[in-house]
Design an enzyme around this catalytic site. Sequence first.
Site, short mmCIF file in Angstrom:
data_model
loop_
_atom_site.label_atom_id
_atom_site.label_comp_id
_atom_site.label_asym_id
_atom_site.label_seq_id
_atom_site.Cartn_x
_atom_site.Cartn_y
_atom_site.Cartn_z
N ASN A 226 34.02 -6.76 38.71
CA ASN A 226 33.85 -6.70 37.25
C ASN A 226 34.75 -7.78 36.67
O ASN A 226 35.96 -7.61 36.59
CB ASN A 226 34.27 -5.30 36.76
CG ASN A 226 34.27 -5.21 35.24
OD1 ASN A 226 33.76 -6.10 34.55
ND2 ASN A 226 34.85 -4.15 34.71
N LYS B 115 34.95 -8.91 33.71
CA LYS B 115 35.36 -8.69 32.31
C LYS B 115 35.20 -9.99 31.51
O LYS B 115 34.26 -10.74 31.75
CB LYS B 115 36.78 -8.13 32.27
CG LYS B 115 36.95 -6.91 33.19
CD LYS B 115 38.21 -6.15 32.99
CE LYS B 115 38.24 -5.00 33.99
NZ LYS B 115 39.35 -4.10 33.80
N HIS C 261 32.31 1.95 31.07
CA HIS C 261 33.64 1.52 31.51
C HIS C 261 34.68 2.04 30.52
O HIS C 261 34.42 2.08 29.30
CB HIS C 261 33.69 -0.01 31.61
CG HIS C 261 34.94 -0.47 32.28
ND1 HIS C 261 36.15 -0.56 31.61
CD2 HIS C 261 35.19 -0.85 33.55
CE1 HIS C 261 37.08 -0.97 32.45
NE2 HIS C 261 36.53 -1.15 33.64
N GLU D 162 37.14 0.73 29.18
CA GLU D 162 37.44 -0.19 28.07
C GLU D 162 36.38 -0.07 26.97
O GLU D 162 36.68 -0.20 25.79
CB GLU D 162 37.54 -1.63 28.60
CG GLU D 162 38.87 -1.83 29.34
CD GLU D 162 38.81 -2.84 30.48
OE1 GLU D 162 37.90 -3.69 30.50
OE2 GLU D 162 39.69 -2.76 31.37
N GLU E 105 36.87 5.84 38.08
CA GLU E 105 37.96 4.93 37.71
C GLU E 105 38.99 5.69 36.87
O GLU E 105 38.83 5.78 35.63
CB GLU E 105 37.43 3.76 36.91
CG GLU E 105 36.44 2.90 37.67
CD GLU E 105 36.39 1.48 37.12
OE1 GLU E 105 36.66 0.54 37.87
OE2 GLU E 105 36.11 1.31 35.92
N GLY F 112 43.85 -1.79 35.94
CA GLY F 112 44.64 -2.94 35.50
C GLY F 112 46.14 -2.67 35.45
O GLY F 112 46.89 -3.45 34.88
N SER G 38 42.80 -0.84 40.22
CA SER G 38 43.80 -1.58 41.02
C SER G 38 43.45 -1.62 42.51
O SER G 38 44.34 -1.52 43.36
CB SER G 38 45.20 -1.01 40.79
OG SER G 38 45.57 -1.16 39.43
N GLY H 168 38.36 -5.14 39.35
CA GLY H 168 38.59 -6.09 38.26
C GLY H 168 39.41 -7.28 38.77
O GLY H 168 38.89 -8.23 39.35
N GLY H 169 40.73 -7.19 38.56
CA GLY H 169 41.64 -8.30 38.84
C GLY H 169 41.45 -8.96 40.20
O GLY H 169 41.39 -10.19 40.30
P1 PGA Z 1 41.25 -3.44 38.07
O1 PGA Z 1 40.00 -3.12 37.13
O2 PGA Z 1 40.73 -3.57 39.47
O3 PGA Z 1 41.81 -4.72 37.53
O4 PGA Z 1 42.18 -2.30 37.94
C1 PGA Z 1 38.98 -2.24 37.55
C2 PGA Z 1 37.95 -2.08 36.49
O5 PGA Z 1 38.28 -2.20 35.30
O6 PGA Z 1 36.77 -1.84 36.77
#
Ligand code: PGA
Length: 256
Positions: free
Chosen positions: A25, A27, A107, A109, A179, A185, A217, A238-239
């Site tokens: 993802n 973002k 998600h 967010e 999640e 994050g 994470s 994500g990251g």
């Molecule tokens: P992250 O993000 O791996 O950076 O924690 C995961 C996500 O938002 O799907």
Amino acid sequence: MNIKFLSVFIIDLIDEVEMKYIVGNWKMHQNKKDIENFFHDLHLSKNDKCQAWIAPQILHFSLCFNLAHEIKIGAQNCHEKNNGAFTGEISALSLKDMGAYFVIIGHSERRTLYHEGHLLLNQKIHNALNAGLKVIFCIGETLEERQKKQTWHVLSEQLDLGLKNINDDQWGNIMIAYEPVWAIGTGVTATPTQAEEAHAFIKQHLKRKIAVLYGGSVKPDNIVELLSCPNIDGGLVGGASLKSSDFKLLYDACAS
Ligand code: PGA
């Protein structure tokens, strides 16, 4: 070989060939140059046990299609209607039209920053499925909810309301991403025990065979332990999905 033995053997065999997924993802990250470098440096060996999916920003769709080859490209969100006067929005039908394979819905967010609630998410899911997209539906509890021991209640509600009126033909196009909001994050990952417990709960609650990805994470140094849990079918990342070297390590862990 008696029947009982044979069925156990067949079930084992099915489990053995079950697919794992690593979904990036991205973002609102990555520019044109980053994406060109990412795919230039990424060499995934084809594997029947693992699929790599990436959700870039929509504007980068065609760039990704041209460079990504084996990787399925999808979106991070879609609107709940197919067309109309909704300035700035993107419909599931247009996503499908442009070659998207999947869409992420719900998600945390989107739930928090854009106040997307159960009813809206349910409409988006139906719309995306009707447009022919696969859906990754994200659910998860906040730290406060976990500390108040409300995790199972929160997950049940998100599943029941978000997935209301899904019919039998549609379930095959849905995946869940568990999640925990406190892990996204933050660098804090759910322990394999916490994640496995939640994944098992989700599958039992839905009473069906469905892929459940873990997100929050995920990194190359924790993916192996997470994937060793029987109910974790992959990661929504994500990251750590932004760098090709990390993405390859995640994919290789999935594929092995
Ligand atoms: P992250 O993000 O791996 O950076 O924690 C995961 C996500 O938002 O799907």
